[in-house]
Design a protein around this motif. Structure first.
Motif, PDB file in Angstrom:
ATOM      1  N   THR A  69       0.832  -1.202   0.000  1.00 60.20           N
ATOM      2  CA  THR A  69       0.000   0.000   0.000  1.00 60.20           C
ATOM      3  C   THR A  69       0.867   1.253   0.000  1.00 60.20           C
ATOM      4  O   THR A  69       0.608   2.205  -0.745  1.00 60.20           O
ATOM      5  CB  THR A  69      -0.944   0.009   1.218  1.00 60.20           C
ATOM      6  OG1 THR A  69      -1.786  -1.144   1.149  1.00 60.20           O
ATOM      7  CG2 THR A  69      -1.789   1.260   1.256  1.00 60.20           C
ATOM      8  N   ALA A  70       1.911   1.252   0.821  1.00 53.25           N
ATOM      9  CA  ALA A  70       2.824   2.394   0.847  1.00 53.25           C
ATOM     10  C   ALA A  70       3.458   2.606  -0.525  1.00 53.25           C
ATOM     11  O   ALA A  70       3.499   3.727  -1.035  1.00 53.25           O
ATOM     12  CB  ALA A  70       3.896   2.182   1.910  1.00 53.25           C
ATOM     13  N   GLU A  71       3.919   1.528  -1.135  1.00 51.53           N
ATOM     14  CA  GLU A  71       4.546   1.627  -2.448  1.00 51.53           C
ATOM     15  C   GLU A  71       3.568   2.170  -3.484  1.00 51.53           C
ATOM     16  O   GLU A  71       3.901   3.052  -4.274  1.00 51.53           O
ATOM     17  CB  GLU A  71       5.057   0.257  -2.891  1.00 51.53           C
ATOM     18  CG  GLU A  71       5.736   0.272  -4.243  1.00 51.53           C
ATOM     19  CD  GLU A  71       6.208  -1.098  -4.678  1.00 51.53           C
ATOM     20  OE1 GLU A  71       6.402  -1.279  -5.888  1.00 51.53           O
ATOM     21  OE2 GLU A  71       6.372  -1.988  -3.825  1.00 51.53           O
ATOM     22  N   GLU A  72       2.335   1.638  -3.479  1.00 52.37           N
ATOM     23  CA  GLU A  72       1.329   2.078  -4.443  1.00 52.37           C
ATOM     24  C   GLU A  72       1.006   3.552  -4.303  1.00 52.37           C
ATOM     25  O   GLU A  72       0.679   4.217  -5.276  1.00 52.37           O
ATOM     26  CB  GLU A  72       0.050   1.242  -4.288  1.00 52.37           C
ATOM     27  CG  GLU A  72       0.200  -0.191  -4.770  1.00 52.37           C
ATOM     28  CD  GLU A  72      -0.982  -1.066  -4.395  1.00 52.37           C
ATOM     29  OE1 GLU A  72      -1.891  -0.607  -3.657  1.00 52.37           O
ATOM     30  OE2 GLU A  72      -0.988  -2.239  -4.820  1.00 52.37           O
ATOM     31  N   GLN A  73       1.091   4.067  -3.068  1.00 50.35           N
ATOM     32  CA  GLN A  73       0.764   5.470  -2.835  1.00 50.35           C
ATOM     33  C   GLN A  73       1.987   6.379  -2.893  1.00 50.35           C
ATOM     34  O   GLN A  73       1.885   7.580  -2.684  1.00 50.35           O
ATOM     35  CB  GLN A  73       0.045   5.627  -1.495  1.00 50.35           C
ATOM     36  CG  GLN A  73      -1.327   5.010  -1.505  1.00 50.35           C
ATOM     37  CD  GLN A  73      -2.162   5.472  -0.335  1.00 50.35           C
ATOM     38  OE1 GLN A  73      -1.795   6.379   0.400  1.00 50.35           O
ATOM     39  NE2 GLN A  73      -3.306   4.865  -0.149  1.00 50.35           N
ATOM     40  N   GLY A  74       3.145   5.790  -3.149  1.00 52.90           N
ATOM     41  CA  GLY A  74       4.356   6.607  -3.235  1.00 52.90           C
ATOM     42  C   GLY A  74       4.812   7.134  -1.884  1.00 52.90           C
ATOM     43  O   GLY A  74       5.436   8.185  -1.797  1.00 52.90           O
ATOM     44  N   VAL A  75       4.502   6.381  -0.828  1.00 50.87           N
ATOM     45  CA  VAL A  75       4.863   6.771   0.533  1.00 50.87           C
ATOM     46  C   VAL A  75       6.037   5.908   0.991  1.00 50.87           C
ATOM     47  O   VAL A  75       6.036   4.696   0.784  1.00 50.87           O
ATOM     48  CB  VAL A  75       3.652   6.586   1.481  1.00 50.87           C
ATOM     49  CG1 VAL A  75       4.046   6.762   2.928  1.00 50.87           C
ATOM     50  CG2 VAL A  75       2.535   7.540   1.099  1.00 50.87           C
TER      51      VAL A  75
END
Length: 109
Positions: A69-75
């Motif tokens: 999820t972090a990767e998908e959101q660029g976080v």
């Protein structure tokens, strides 16, 4: 408090007002307080399998979702990655049926 910081970072990407999100996060943190007593009991008697609801193997699978999820959101997931690495060490040691409390006893590498 690392997960709190990460949660607030994720909602910023979704344009959610932090003050609107805070009560939801606070409720989650309050619900987690009982786990402190369970962890203390496991540490006191040395049995990290007693009363386990979500075992280590399940936690590792869940962390994969958090990281994705972090990767998908660029976080950045830098706040989250040290803990899963510790859990992976326990899993590699055949302790997947335990709680995450076992990380307390891991020696430094």
């Amino acid at each position: 408090m690392i997960h709190r910081s990460h949660a607030f970072t994720l909602i910023r990407k979704e344009n959610i007002e932090p003050t609107a999100f805070a009560p939801l996060l606070a409720d989650r943190l309050v619900a987690m307080t009982s786990s402190v007593h369970a962890a203390a009991a496991q540490l006191a008697d040395g049995d990290c399998t007693r009363g386990v609801v979500s075992n280590l193997a399940m936690q590792i699978a869940g962390n994969a979702t958090l990281l994705r999820t972090a990767e998908e959101q660029g976080v950045s997931a830098e706040l989250l990655t040290p803990y899963p690495a510790l859990m992976e060490r326990l899993l590699a040691d055949g302790r997947g049926n335990e709680s995450t409390t076992g990380v307390v006893g891991l020696p430094a590498l």
